[in-house]
Motif scaffolding. Structure first.
Motif, PDB file in Angstrom:
ATOM      1  N   ASP A  77       0.737  -1.157   0.098  1.00  0.00           N
ATOM      2  CA  ASP A  77       0.193  -0.004   0.073  1.00  0.00           C
ATOM      3  C   ASP A  77       0.829   1.341   0.039  1.00  0.00           C
ATOM      4  O   ASP A  77       0.488   2.467  -0.423  1.00  0.00           O
ATOM      5  CB  ASP A  77      -0.755  -0.102   1.299  1.00  0.00           C
ATOM      6  CG  ASP A  77      -1.839  -0.979   1.066  1.00  0.00           C
ATOM      7  OD1 ASP A  77      -2.209  -1.488  -0.012  1.00  0.00           O
ATOM      8  OD2 ASP A  77      -2.481  -1.199   2.143  1.00  0.00           O
ATOM      9  N   LEU A  78       1.913   1.234   0.554  1.00  0.00           N
ATOM     10  CA  LEU A  78       2.927   2.129   0.793  1.00  0.00           C
ATOM     11  C   LEU A  78       4.035   2.273  -0.399  1.00  0.00           C
ATOM     12  O   LEU A  78       4.595   3.482  -0.539  1.00  0.00           O
ATOM     13  CB  LEU A  78       3.659   2.185   2.063  1.00  0.00           C
ATOM     14  CG  LEU A  78       3.220   2.475   3.250  1.00  0.00           C
ATOM     15  CD1 LEU A  78       4.274   1.987   4.352  1.00  0.00           C
ATOM     16  CD2 LEU A  78       2.537   3.824   3.293  1.00  0.00           C
ATOM     17  N   GLY A  79       3.680   1.580  -1.395  1.00  0.00           N
ATOM     18  CA  GLY A  79       4.501   1.629  -2.911  1.00  0.00           C
ATOM     19  C   GLY A  79       5.905   1.096  -2.742  1.00  0.00           C
ATOM     20  O   GLY A  79       6.661   1.223  -3.514  1.00  0.00           O
ATOM     21  N   ILE A  80       6.066   0.272  -1.396  1.00  0.00           N
ATOM     22  CA  ILE A  80       7.462  -0.271  -1.227  1.00  0.00           C
ATOM     23  C   ILE A  80       7.344  -1.657  -1.158  1.00  0.00           C
ATOM     24  O   ILE A  80       7.558  -2.369  -0.232  1.00  0.00           O
ATOM     25  CB  ILE A  80       8.222   0.295  -0.189  1.00  0.00           C
ATOM     26  CG1 ILE A  80       7.200   0.424   0.858  1.00  0.00           C
ATOM     27  CG2 ILE A  80       8.584   1.921  -0.419  1.00  0.00           C
ATOM     28  CD1 ILE A  80       7.907   0.968   2.324  1.00  0.00           C
ATOM     29  N   PRO A  81       6.624  -2.311  -1.980  1.00  0.00           N
ATOM     30  CA  PRO A  81       6.733  -3.890  -1.746  1.00  0.00           C
ATOM     31  C   PRO A  81       7.825  -4.594  -1.789  1.00  0.00           C
ATOM     32  O   PRO A  81       8.920  -4.555  -2.351  1.00  0.00           O
ATOM     33  CB  PRO A  81       5.833  -4.478  -3.243  1.00  0.00           C
ATOM     34  CG  PRO A  81       6.261  -3.332  -4.224  1.00  0.00           C
ATOM     35  CD  PRO A  81       6.271  -2.137  -3.541  1.00  0.00           C
TER      36      PRO A  81
END
Length: 276
Positions: A77-81
């Motif tokens: 969700d934070l764009g840091i998978p």
């Protein structure tokens, strides 16, 4: 068009209400032990959870626990998978942090667990950053850390970058640092834990029965049933337990290896892995 949108919003609202009613009615799980599998992404946490869930006294969540609760922020969700170290300030918690709603987490996880089993198992790679917080809030918490050759781990993190966020995958320097820093935090915080067991992915792959029986002993449980000949659906593979390091490392270029060594050689040494 407006009517369709209204119906969609109404369905979502009703779904949320139904979920809240279910959570409120759910009893708080009270197992003899909570067990948390922790380790860097791509280190074998999914395999280990699948194996442990086959013990008759254990119930393991079917997916990563942080995806089942709304109390933890998700790396995706934070764009840091697969890259929680990029926001360590968000993910890391210790016993002095207030943190999220523990009762709600237990209930949300309990909806997906067999509460008749005495040992409940959860695994989420970001939990390597919050073991001390988990120990404070989960009764009789036991932690099983798993480590794997960093070259293979970093290759997997780079290759599996979520295309919605990271179109071409993570660059090697970031993947190497995710592996090194994640293990550094896990090992340093383990010094504050009452019950911590560490194993290697390589040992699990070569001697699964022995490693699982070591875990059973650590947890005070009978030995595991025979698992060596069984197949497991792990990510894109359906296979028996195998060491996949060689195939991953083979994909690395000389530049990748040089970059990895620059960022993470100190952790190779700490964990006893050979430097390429």
């Amino acid at each position: 068009m407006a009517g369709t949108r209204f119906k969609a919003v109404a369905r979502e609202a009703l779904g949320n209400i139904f979920r809240e009613v279910k959570i409120a009615a759910k009893p708080i799980p009270k197992p003899k032990k909570w067990v948390f599998i922790v380790g860097c992404y791509n280190s074998g946490t999914t395999l280990l959870s699948e194996l442990m869930g086959r013990h008759p006294d254990m119930s393991a969540l079917p997916t990563e626990g942080h995806f089942i609760t709304d109390q933890f922020q998700k790396d995706y969700d934070l764009g840091i998978p697969r890259m929680w170290v990029d926001r360590e300030d968000i993910f890391r918690l210790n016993e002095n942090d207030e943190g999220p709603d523990v009762v709600r987490i237990k209930k949300e996880w309990g909806m997906r667990l067999d509460l008749s089993k005495p040992v409940l198992v959860e695994k989420s790679p970001p939990n390597a950053a919050r073991t001390r917080w988990l120990q404070k809030h989960f009764e009789n918490a036991h932690f099983i850390g798993i480590v794997r050759n960093g070259y293979a781990v970093a290759e997997g993190i780079s290759r599996k970058g979520d295309p919605k966020s990271i179109k071409d995958g993570w660059p090697m320097d970031k993947s190497a640092w995710q592996w090194a820093r994640s293990n550094e935090v896990m090992l340093d915080d383990a010094k504050h834990l009452n019950n911590f067991h560490l194993l290697r992915y390589e040992d699990l792959a070569s001697s699964p029965q022995q490693e699982l029986d070591n875990i059973a002993s650590f947890l005070g449980l009978p030995a595991f049933p025979d698992v060596a000949s069984q197949n497991f659906a792990i990510h894109e593979r359906n296979d028996s337990v195998k060491d996949m390091n060689a195939s991953s490392i083979k994909k690395l270029s000389a530049e990748d290896i040089e970059t990895f060594n620059r960022k993470a050689a100190f952790m190779l040494e700490r964990l006893g892995y050979d430097k390429l």
